[in-house]
Design an enzyme around this catalytic site. Structure first.
Site, PDB file in Angstrom:
ATOM      1  N   GLU A 501       0.960  -1.161  -0.016  1.00 48.75           N
ATOM      2  CA  GLU A 501      -0.138   0.060  -0.012  1.00 48.75           C
ATOM      3  C   GLU A 501       0.947   1.334  -0.205  1.00 48.75           C
ATOM      4  O   GLU A 501       0.572   2.218   0.756  1.00 48.75           O
ATOM      5  CB  GLU A 501      -0.930  -0.103   1.305  1.00 48.75           C
ATOM      6  CG  GLU A 501      -1.946  -0.996   0.939  1.00 48.75           C
ATOM      7  CD  GLU A 501      -3.246  -0.961   2.058  1.00 48.75           C
ATOM      8  OE1 GLU A 501      -3.307   0.179   2.607  1.00 48.75           O
ATOM      9  OE2 GLU A 501      -4.116  -1.915   2.118  1.00 48.75           O
TER      10      GLU A 501
HETATM   11  C1  LIG Z   1       3.419  -9.322   0.229  1.00 51.77           C
HETATM   12  C2  LIG Z   1       2.804  -8.523  -0.826  1.00 51.77           C
HETATM   13  C3  LIG Z   1       1.332  -8.357  -1.185  1.00 51.77           C
HETATM   14  C4  LIG Z   1       0.977  -7.216  -2.004  1.00 51.77           C
HETATM   15  N1  LIG Z   1      -0.333  -7.182  -2.658  1.00 51.77           N
HETATM   16  C5  LIG Z   1      -0.708  -6.619  -3.591  1.00 51.77           C
HETATM   17  C6  LIG Z   1      -1.992  -6.739  -4.226  1.00 51.77           C
HETATM   18  O1  LIG Z   1      -2.901  -7.308  -3.714  1.00 51.77           O
HETATM   19  N2  LIG Z   1      -2.158  -5.769  -5.394  1.00 51.77           N
HETATM   20  C7  LIG Z   1      -1.536  -5.275  -6.110  1.00 51.77           C
HETATM   21  O2  LIG Z   1      -1.791  -4.621  -6.865  1.00 51.77           O
HETATM   22  N3  LIG Z   1      -0.123  -5.000  -5.632  1.00 51.77           N
HETATM   23  C8  LIG Z   1       0.236  -5.731  -4.103  1.00 51.77           C
HETATM   24  N4  LIG Z   1       1.521  -5.541  -3.858  1.00 51.77           N
HETATM   25  C9  LIG Z   1       2.558  -4.750  -4.330  1.00 51.77           C
HETATM   26  C10 LIG Z   1       2.975  -3.603  -3.224  1.00 51.77           C
HETATM   27  O3  LIG Z   1       1.919  -2.537  -3.404  1.00 51.77           O
HETATM   28  C11 LIG Z   1       4.300  -2.888  -3.935  1.00 51.77           C
HETATM   29  O4  LIG Z   1       5.187  -3.924  -3.591  1.00 51.77           O
HETATM   30  C12 LIG Z   1       4.651  -1.682  -3.712  1.00 51.77           C
HETATM   31  O5  LIG Z   1       3.939  -0.822  -4.414  1.00 51.77           O
HETATM   32  C13 LIG Z   1       5.907  -1.299  -4.069  1.00 51.77           C
HETATM   33  O6  LIG Z   1       6.533  -1.683  -5.342  1.00 51.77           O
HETATM   34  P1  LIG Z   1       7.900  -2.500  -5.606  1.00 51.77           P
HETATM   35  O7  LIG Z   1       7.928  -3.714  -4.657  1.00 51.77           O
HETATM   36  O8  LIG Z   1       7.872  -2.854  -6.851  1.00 51.77           O
HETATM   37  O9  LIG Z   1       8.917  -1.825  -5.147  1.00 51.77           O
HETATM   38  P2  LIG Z   1       9.764  -0.748  -6.114  1.00 51.77           P
HETATM   39  O10 LIG Z   1       8.655   0.068  -6.726  1.00 51.77           O
HETATM   40  O11 LIG Z   1      10.612  -1.283  -6.823  1.00 51.77           O
HETATM   41  O12 LIG Z   1      10.403   0.052  -4.988  1.00 51.77           O
HETATM   42  C14 LIG Z   1      11.654  -0.291  -4.310  1.00 51.77           C
HETATM   43  C15 LIG Z   1      12.033   0.972  -3.288  1.00 51.77           C
HETATM   44  O13 LIG Z   1      12.204   2.170  -4.004  1.00 51.77           O
HETATM   45  C16 LIG Z   1      11.198   2.979  -3.353  1.00 51.77           C
HETATM   46  N5  LIG Z   1      10.791   4.108  -4.228  1.00 51.77           N
HETATM   47  C17 LIG Z   1      10.153   3.827  -5.261  1.00 51.77           C
HETATM   48  N6  LIG Z   1      10.232   5.004  -6.019  1.00 51.77           N
HETATM   49  C18 LIG Z   1      10.356   6.083  -5.181  1.00 51.77           C
HETATM   50  C19 LIG Z   1      10.266   7.394  -5.027  1.00 51.77           C
HETATM   51  N7  LIG Z   1       9.981   8.120  -6.299  1.00 51.77           N
HETATM   52  N8  LIG Z   1      10.817   8.086  -3.937  1.00 51.77           N
HETATM   53  C20 LIG Z   1      11.419   7.406  -2.988  1.00 51.77           C
HETATM   54  N9  LIG Z   1      11.357   6.317  -2.877  1.00 51.77           N
HETATM   55  C21 LIG Z   1      10.920   5.467  -3.762  1.00 51.77           C
HETATM   56  C22 LIG Z   1      10.492   2.172  -2.744  1.00 51.77           C
HETATM   57  O14 LIG Z   1       9.710   2.910  -1.421  1.00 51.77           O
HETATM   58  C23 LIG Z   1      10.976   0.995  -2.237  1.00 51.77           C
HETATM   59  O15 LIG Z   1      11.599   1.197  -1.233  1.00 51.77           O
HETATM   60  C24 LIG Z   1       1.944  -6.478  -2.744  1.00 51.77           C
HETATM   61  C25 LIG Z   1       3.294  -6.424  -2.340  1.00 51.77           C
HETATM   62  C26 LIG Z   1       3.780  -7.544  -1.407  1.00 51.77           C
HETATM   63  C27 LIG Z   1       5.105  -7.578  -1.194  1.00 51.77           C
END
Ligand SMILES: Cc1cc2nc3c(=O)[nH]c(=O)nc-3n(C[C@H](O)[C@H](O)[C@H](O)COP(=O)(O)OP(=O)(O)OC[C@H]3O[C@@H](n4cnc5c(N)ncnc54)[C@H](O)[C@@H]3O)c2cc1C
Length: 810
Positions: A501
């Site tokens: 989220e």
């Molecule tokens: C267990 C689990 C359940 C989930 N359930 C769902 C679901 O039901 N439906 C769904 O659609 N998604 C779901 N998600 C996805 C979740 O919302 C994403 O993992 C989350 O949005 C982060 O994306 P990412 O993991 O690709 O990280 P990335 O986007 O690759 O980010 C990596 C790091 O970079 C940081 N970052 C990225 N951009 C910026 C910025 N502009 N400024 C500062 N920091 C930044 C992030 O904070 C993070 O620390 C789930 C994820 C997990 C792990």
């Protein structure tokens, strides 16, 4: 002359302090400028010129038509040029949700009376009965080791119970067979389940959070609601919602998944107008067992079958997972948490138009729909699940540290351990207050976008601090996994809440202040809307009102910040007496300083502020801590200003206020413009930074609350599930704590006998027998001591396994 200058300065300060209208300023100028000129003994000619120039100035600024024509209109032109480009997705995120207490904290002068008049958080009798019965029954059914290690899933009985008792339909109206619970009740359910099993809490909360049911309720067509809501409420349909993909995580608006409007065959019919969708999504909770897939994709209409517009934007659809071409079933393993999570893909899956949530009229509105629902959902689920885990950590850490002795002393009595216990109890008091305050806002119909980001971030971050401390004070007991380890899984799973989220780094760096500055500020959004308004006449009108309101607001906050800083806030009127009066004054002082610092930052950095994430994050920290402190004050008042809660109140407030000072300090230290930084420091901390973190005396009082059973400990951990079964790890711990305290006098008898050499055995059970034989204790007391030993042993022991058992995954 000198006196006149002082008078002019005082008048200016008063006008600024009280946010005078432009006419107040012009009147003061009309009086003071000629007086100053005459006192300066300038020539008649020069005086005439001064008066003419003053007249022109007053006319330009005092006559709205002239002001708009010559001042506001001109500034608006410049503003339009320097205003940073805002993408459509950013704009929709900015427009989504509502402003509540965050707006007051941004005002420089929060209305505490109104805040305190907000009704006390509570739930209905029906909701309380559900918590006491169905939720307790579910918790009793949950064995987290079985779930997370043996089965990698909830048991079939638990799944069935969740469906049958309507856990999946907490947000669904009764008319559709749902429970129709308040946000406060949903939060309480998730908190309790999370205190028993993180995996079960996620399973329960996801269908009630951002997903098919919520989207249908707000945007679905009547036919869609009728088709799905009843089935979702009773668990006949298992929903999931898929937004994230391999190449679009935090930047979810950039999803490459696409739907092409076309005609195709569907349900045996030819030439059906629909969409051919291709997607690759991952991390989707409940996807492996979902029957109904909520899907976000970008819609394109290259053949212009729907309208002249080819790119239609992010669109949401509900797709039954048995539709040909939908792939679900495979699983990720999120850090030993056994809730079902996995990828989903589909290539050229044809769906009819009526699968689009809200039908054709909602095409392209997907991002706004998601942002609006996120504002409410994010206010509930993660704050609740974090708080549940923290309650478990707090209650168990206090008990364990009282039961577990080293060097003949309960480990909780060592100052080093006490320090960690203090943080555990203190953070719990704060986040629980924030959780309930925010859920209450949702129940009032608010969709708190900035506040939801604040509570999501801070509840999960403080949850991480608490679980680390809890692990430390448990030593090896927290580390060795098995049925008797009630902390290890919570520790492993903590990063999940941090990531979902809106991953926390992004939430802190980009959303809390980045959006908050625009969203919660009383004037910035109005100025931006005016700048984007194509109707120039209307735009100048709106901009003029916002701009001059903004100037008066900024000047007032500058003066207030200085005056409050010089007086330590003592001059600020607040609605309560001690012990909280000084805290309200401090928050009002910081609110003025924050509003001023925010304005200076926006003025100095403009669009660049968006890229200065560290600065934005620290300003966000100030706003966040002010919100958390407000929640603590509200909780203290709502709980009836209990004397026994004073250590928690003082710890929470002093910690929060100190964090505010630290955050300001790091803003000022790193402010890119030296002159602005020095000016801000002088206005915000004119007497320096004298605030200190809570001292050891308060810390000792806070930690002590956890180390013994009592009403404060019960209130602090209220709403968590506590097993009374002594075979259960938590049940045994609870019983052992009570027994340890009850047996203290008997243990003293044993100790004395040992010292006097009356009992010789080195083994405790044998010592009890010896003491009984010598008549030092009676047989009932011997039994009591034996039970105490058995319970203590159960608490202290950790699980061990035969190699074959581990290989077999038992
Ligand atoms: C267990 C689990 C359940 C989930 N359930 C769902 C679901 O039901 N439906 C769904 O659609 N998604 C779901 N998600 C996805 C979740 O919302 C994403 O993992 C989350 O949005 C982060 O994306 P990412 O993991 O690709 O990280 P990335 O986007 O690759 O980010 C990596 C790091 O970079 C940081 N970052 C990225 N951009 C910026 C910025 N502009 N400024 C500062 N920091 C930044 C992030 O904070 C993070 O620390 C789930 C994820 C997990 C792990």
């Amino acid at each position: 002359m000198a006196i006149l200058l002082v008078v002019a300065l005082v008048v200016a300060l008063l006008l600024a302090f009280f946010r005078s209208s432009i006419w107040g300023w012009l009147t003061a100028l009309a009086v003071l400028v000629p007086m100053l000129a005459m006192a300066g003994r300038i020539s008649d000619e020069a005086l005439k010129t001064v008066i003419i120039l003053l007249g022109i100035f007053i006319a330009v600024f005092g006559i709205p038509f002239l002001r708009r024509l010559l001042v506001s209109g001109f500034i608006l032109k410049i503003f339009r040029k320097i205003l940073p480009q805002v993408s459509q997705t950013e704009q929709e995120a900015l427009d989504a949700g509502t402003v509540g207490w965050d707006g007051e904290l941004f005002s420089g002068n929060p209305h505490w009376k109104q805040f305190l008049a907000l009704p006390k958080a509570g739930i209905s009798e029906r909701e309380q009965a559900f918590l006491d019965n169905e939720v307790d029954q579910l918790c009793a059914m949950l064995d987290d080791w079985d779930i997370s290690h043996v089965r990698q899933d909830l048991s079939p009985q638990a799944w069935q119970f969740i469906k049958d008792q309507g856990f999946f339909g907490m947000i669904i109206p009764k008319a559709y067979g749902g429970l129709e619970f308040s946000a406060q009740a949903q939060s309480a359910v998730v908190t309790k389940v999370a205190s028993r099993s993180g995996s079960a809490a996620v399973t329960v909360m996801v269908p009630n959070s951002l997903g098919p049911a919520e989207l249908l309720l707000h945007y679905g067509t009547q036919a869609q609601k009728d088709q799905y809501l009843r089935r979702l409420a009773c668990g006949e349909e298992i929903p999931c919602f898929a937004l994230t993909g391999p190449f679009a995580g935090s930047d979810a608006g950039s999803i490459p998944d696409a739907g092409i409007v076309c005609r195709g065959e569907f349900g045996g019919q030819q030439n059906v107008l629909g969409v051919r969708v291709t997607w690759e999504k991952r991390y989707i909770t409940l996807a492996p067992v979902a029957t109904l897939l909520g899907l976000a994709f970008k819609l394109f209409d290259p053949d212009k079958l729907l309208s002249e517009q080819v790119e239609r934007g992010i669109t949401l659809a509900l797709i039954p997972t048995d539709t040909p071409g939908v792939n679900v079933g495979r699983r990720h393993l999120p850090l030993n948490s056994a809730f079902l999570n996995g990828p989903t893909t589909g290539t050229d899956v044809f769906i009819p138009l009526d699968y689009i949530i809200g039908g054709a009229e909602r095409i392209g509105h997907g991002w706004r729909m998601l942002m609006e629902c996120l504002a409410a959902g994010r206010s509930i689920s993660l704050p609740a699940s974090s708080t549940g885990g923290v309650k478990l950590a707090a209650r168990s850490s206090g008990a364990y540290c009282r039961v577990r002795k080293q060097f003949h002393v309960p480990v909780g009595k060592f100052e080093g351990v006490e320090e960690a216990l203090t943080r555990i109890a203190g953070h719990l008091y704060v986040i629980d207050a924030a959780r309930t305050l925010t859920a209450q806002a949702v129940d009032r119909g608010e969709k708190p976008s900035v506040i939801s980001a604040i509570v999501k971030y801070h509840c999960t971050e403080r949850g991480r601090m608490v679980i680390n401390d809890a692990m430390d004070v448990h030593g090896g007991k927290g580390i060795c996994l098995g049925p008797d380890n009630y902390l290890g899984r919570a520790y492993q799973q903590t990063p999940i809440g941090i990531t979902v989220e809106g991953a926390n780094i992004l939430t802190r760096s980009l959303i809390i202040f980045g959006q908050g500055a625009v969203r919660s500020h009383p004037y910035v959004l109005r100025e931006m809307h005016a700048a984007h308004d194509p109707d120039t006449k209307r735009a100048v009108h709106e901009f003029d009102a916002a701009l001059f309101g903004h100037i008066s607001f900024s000047m007032s906050n500058a003066v207030r910040s200085l005056v409050y800083g010089l007086t330590g806030g003592l001059v600020i009127g607040v609605p309560t007496e001690q012990p909280t009066k000084r805290y309200y004054q401090a928050l009002t002082r910081y609110s003025a300083a924050f509003a001023f610092a925010a304005d200076v930052s926006m003025l100095v950095l403009g669009g660049e502020l968006k890229r200065r994430e560290k600065l934005s994050a620290r300003l966000g920290d100030v706003l966040s801590q002010m919100y958390l402190c407000s929640a603590v004050l509200k909780r203290f008042e709502d709980d009836g200003r209990l004397e026994s809660d004073l250590p928690l109140l003082h710890w929470g407030m002093q910690d929060g206020l100190y964090r505010i000072q630290l955050a300001f300090d790091s803003v000022l230290q790193n402010f890119p413009n030296r002159a602005a930084s020095l000016m801000l420091r002088a206005m915000i901390f004119p007497l320096g930074q004298w605030r200190k973190p809570p001292d050891d005396h308060i810390g000792h009082q806070v930690a002590s609350l956890l180390l013994k059973p009592g009403e404060v400990r019960d209130r602090l951990t209220a709403g968590m599930y506590i097993s009374r079964d002594e075979n259960d790890a938590i049940g045994a711990l609870e019983a052992s704590l009570a027994s340890t305290l009850a047996c203290e006098p008997l243990q003293a008898v044993l100790e004395k006998a040992r010292k006097e050499g009356k009992i010789k055995s080195r083994e405790e059970m044998q010592q009890i027998v010896e003491a009984r034989e010598q008549g030092l204790i009676d047989s009932e007391q011997a039994l009591q001591l034996q039970r105490d030993y058995a319970l203590r042993r159960k608490v202290i022991m950790v699980d061990d396994f035969a190699a074959e058992e581990l290989r077999a995954g038992k």
